[in-house]
Enzyme design. Structure first.
Site, PDB file in Angstrom:
ATOM      1  N   LYS A  41       0.589  -1.114   0.113  1.00 20.54           N
ATOM      2  CA  LYS A  41      -0.309  -0.178   0.046  1.00 20.54           C
ATOM      3  C   LYS A  41       0.874   1.325   0.065  1.00 20.54           C
ATOM      4  CE  LYS A  41      -3.196  -0.968  -0.551  1.00 20.54           C
ATOM      5  NZ  LYS A  41      -3.552  -1.546  -2.139  1.00 20.54           N
ATOM      6  N   THR A  45       2.042  -0.270  -7.349  1.00 25.15           N
ATOM      7  CA  THR A  45       1.193  -0.322  -8.690  1.00 25.15           C
ATOM      8  C   THR A  45       1.492   1.166  -9.475  1.00 25.15           C
ATOM      9  OG1 THR A  45      -0.390  -1.457  -7.461  1.00 25.15           O
ATOM     10  CG2 THR A  45      -0.793  -0.675  -9.688  1.00 25.15           C
ATOM     11  N   TRP A  46       1.563   1.990  -8.568  1.00 24.92           N
ATOM     12  CA  TRP A  46       1.897   3.408  -9.178  1.00 24.92           C
ATOM     13  C   TRP A  46       3.341   3.686  -9.986  1.00 24.92           C
ATOM     14  CZ3 TRP A  46       1.710   8.577  -6.078  1.00 24.92           C
ATOM     15  CH2 TRP A  46       1.869   9.779  -6.729  1.00 24.92           C
ATOM     16  N   THR A  99       8.059  -7.175  -5.345  1.00 18.01           N
ATOM     17  CA  THR A  99       8.077  -7.782  -4.292  1.00 18.01           C
ATOM     18  C   THR A  99       7.802  -6.890  -3.080  1.00 18.01           C
ATOM     19  OG1 THR A  99       9.193  -9.337  -2.653  1.00 18.01           O
ATOM     20  CG2 THR A  99      10.568  -7.388  -3.517  1.00 18.01           C
ATOM     21  N   HIS A 100       6.791  -7.524  -1.949  1.00 19.83           N
ATOM     22  CA  HIS A 100       6.721  -6.822  -0.725  1.00 19.83           C
ATOM     23  C   HIS A 100       7.505  -7.232   0.274  1.00 19.83           C
ATOM     24  CE1 HIS A 100       3.543  -4.637  -2.247  1.00 19.83           C
ATOM     25  NE2 HIS A 100       2.581  -5.585  -2.172  1.00 19.83           N
ATOM     26  N   ARG A 122       5.924   4.956   2.148  1.00 19.39           N
ATOM     27  CA  ARG A 122       4.716   5.789   2.424  1.00 19.39           C
ATOM     28  C   ARG A 122       4.457   6.171   3.868  1.00 19.39           C
ATOM     29  NH1 ARG A 122      -1.524   4.725  -0.028  1.00 19.39           N
ATOM     30  NH2 ARG A 122      -2.229   6.762   0.180  1.00 19.39           N
ATOM     31  N   SER A 130      -4.783   2.872   4.049  1.00 19.30           N
ATOM     32  CA  SER A 130      -5.071   2.304   2.696  1.00 19.30           C
ATOM     33  C   SER A 130      -5.008   0.307   2.926  1.00 19.30           C
ATOM     34  CB  SER A 130      -3.966   2.381   1.723  1.00 19.30           C
ATOM     35  OG  SER A 130      -3.893   1.945   0.539  1.00 19.30           O
ATOM     36  N   MET A 224      -4.824   6.305 -14.219  1.00 16.37           N
ATOM     37  CA  MET A 224      -4.711   4.672 -14.017  1.00 16.37           C
ATOM     38  C   MET A 224      -6.088   4.130 -13.395  1.00 16.37           C
ATOM     39  SD  MET A 224      -1.054   4.596 -12.252  1.00 16.37           S
ATOM     40  CE  MET A 224      -1.257   2.875 -11.479  1.00 16.37           C
TER      41      MET A 224
HETATM   42  P1  A3P Z   1      -5.159   4.505  -1.094  1.00 15.38           P
HETATM   43  O1  A3P Z   1      -5.925   3.142  -0.703  1.00 15.38           O
HETATM   44  O2  A3P Z   1      -4.767   5.334  -0.103  1.00 15.38           O
HETATM   45  O3  A3P Z   1      -6.189   5.100  -2.148  1.00 15.38           O
HETATM   46  P2  A3P Z   1      -0.058  -0.378  -3.677  1.00 15.38           P
HETATM   47  O4  A3P Z   1       0.201  -0.457  -5.232  1.00 15.38           O
HETATM   48  O5  A3P Z   1       1.266  -0.341  -3.046  1.00 15.38           O
HETATM   49  O6  A3P Z   1      -0.821  -1.489  -3.159  1.00 15.38           O
HETATM   50  O7  A3P Z   1      -0.670   1.005  -3.273  1.00 15.38           O
HETATM   51  C1  A3P Z   1      -1.964   1.270  -3.487  1.00 15.38           C
HETATM   52  C2  A3P Z   1      -2.316   2.686  -2.972  1.00 15.38           C
HETATM   53  O8  A3P Z   1      -1.803   3.554  -3.923  1.00 15.38           O
HETATM   54  C3  A3P Z   1      -3.871   3.179  -2.877  1.00 15.38           C
HETATM   55  O9  A3P Z   1      -3.779   4.101  -1.794  1.00 15.38           O
HETATM   56  C4  A3P Z   1      -3.951   3.535  -4.492  1.00 15.38           C
HETATM   57  O10 A3P Z   1      -4.930   4.626  -4.534  1.00 15.38           O
HETATM   58  C5  A3P Z   1      -2.798   4.204  -4.544  1.00 15.38           C
HETATM   59  N1  A3P Z   1      -2.207   4.900  -6.091  1.00 15.38           N
HETATM   60  C6  A3P Z   1      -2.161   3.856  -6.983  1.00 15.38           C
HETATM   61  N2  A3P Z   1      -1.818   4.518  -8.157  1.00 15.38           N
HETATM   62  C7  A3P Z   1      -1.886   5.767  -7.854  1.00 15.38           C
HETATM   63  C8  A3P Z   1      -1.527   6.988  -8.595  1.00 15.38           C
HETATM   64  N3  A3P Z   1      -1.465   7.129  -9.847  1.00 15.38           N
HETATM   65  N4  A3P Z   1      -1.577   8.115  -7.840  1.00 15.38           N
HETATM   66  C9  A3P Z   1      -1.794   8.044  -6.486  1.00 15.38           C
HETATM   67  N5  A3P Z   1      -2.129   7.281  -5.856  1.00 15.38           N
HETATM   68  C10 A3P Z   1      -2.175   5.911  -6.280  1.00 15.38           C
END
Ligand code: A3P
Length: 302
Positions: A41, A45-46, A99-100, A122, A130, A224
């Site tokens: 979290k 993915t970003w 990986t986590h 984060r 999250s 996204m």
């Molecule tokens: P929130 O649950 O606070 O919205 P991970 O990919 O590590 O699982 O993280 C997911 C978190 O990153 C989620 O946070 C998701 O909404 C946020 N996220 C994914 N893509 C994003 C983007 N392009 N800009 C900002 N936050 C993003």
């Protein structure tokens, strides 16, 4: 259905991962692999989207070739979904993987081959917020009982992939030993082009300002969220149930203020100081130009 956590080499982890631990530990990393490592979290993915866009020079079509988890496979879950271990072995270099795992459990071949590692951290309050929502969806983890109960589990490291504090400190302390680029979610949010440029340089690419701007646009939250290849909607539903919550939830800095009470915040801060004592890294808990979130709890005046 909800899954159970087990203790493995000192961390709490989903039973399905512990069961396959030998296979995960001996993952066949190779020269040129790039590893995106995060505590869950934290913006994984970003950054996966940003890295794929950089390596493909901002080509939107190529980056829509398949969902995130197929373009950038998840080292710990290869035995649970496609692409599986054989397909990942057959992927051409340079591969990008995710990986986590905490730094001490990263499969050793990544270090042997001096692979580039991009770590994203984060702030713990938004990470917890999250994760609380995410753990309602993820079927390999136990369901959170309540916010209060989950807050304590997070602080104790009794959530998937263990202690947030140890995870972020572990990679921070190793960043100069290995080839690690250490990024922060809040910095990407504040100045995405700047952080995208850092990743570009780390990956030895040279892209124009115009392409960097295009990448910042394509990897923005709204873009996204609308992109079925980047919004997790194609993730196997036997692992992630998105019928109630969505993976692309808010993407903000500071949403924690809508969840913590004043008392919880004080307790969390005291524990943070204890756990992070002596550590030089600093986190942001809000950013100036973030759209003002409603302050429903005790933070009306912050
Ligand atoms: P929130 O649950 O606070 O919205 P991970 O990919 O590590 O699982 O993280 C997911 C978190 O990153 C989620 O946070 C998701 O909404 C946020 N996220 C994914 N893509 C994003 C983007 N392009 N800009 C900002 N936050 C993003």
């Amino acid at each position: 259905m909800s899954g159970k956590l087990q203790s493995m080499e000192g961390i709490r982890i989903a039973g399905v991962i512990a069961t396959n631990w030998q296979q995960i530990r001996t993952f066949q990393a190779r020269l040129g692999d790039v590893l995106i490592a995060t505590y869950p979290k934290s913006g994984t993915t970003w950054v996966q989207e940003i890295v794929d866009l950089i390596l493909n020079e901002g080509n939107e079509e190529i980056c829509r070739r398949s969902p995130t988890h197929e373009r950038i496979p998840f080292v710990e879950l290869l035995h649970l979904m496609k692409p599986g271990p054989e397909e990942v072995n057959a992927m051409p270099s340079p591969r990008v993987l995710k990986t986590h795992l905490p730094v001490q459990l990263v499969p050793p071949l990544f270090w042997k081959y001096k692979c580039k590692v991009i770590y994203v951290a984060r702030n713990p309050r938004d990470t917890l917020t999250s994760y609380f929502h995410f753990d309602h969806m993820v079927k390999i983890h136990p369901d959170p009982e309540s916010w209060e109960e989950y807050l304590h589990r997070f602080m104790k490291g009794d959530v998937g992939w263990g202690s947030w504090y140890d995870h972020v400190k572990g990679f921070w302390e190793q960043k100069d030993e290995h080839n690690i680029l250490y990024l922060f979610f809040e910095d990407i949010k504040r100045n995405s082009i700047n952080e995208i440029r850092k990743v570009m340089r780390f990956l030895d690419k040279d892209l124009s300002e115009e392409v960097l701007e295009k990448i910042a646009h394509l990897s923005s939250f709204n873009q996204m969220m609308e992109n079925p290849m980047a919004n997790y909607s194609a993730f196997p539903s036997d692992v992630l149930d998105q019928s109630q919550y969505k993976f692309m939830r808010k993407g903000k800095v500071g949403d924690w203020k809508n969840h913590f009470t004043v008392q919880q915040n004080e307790m969390f801060e005291a524990y943070y100081q204890q756990q992070m004592h002596g550590c030089t890294m600093k986190f942001r808990y809000e950013i100036e130009d973030e759209e003002a979130a409603p302050r429903t709890k005790a933070f009306q005046n912050m």
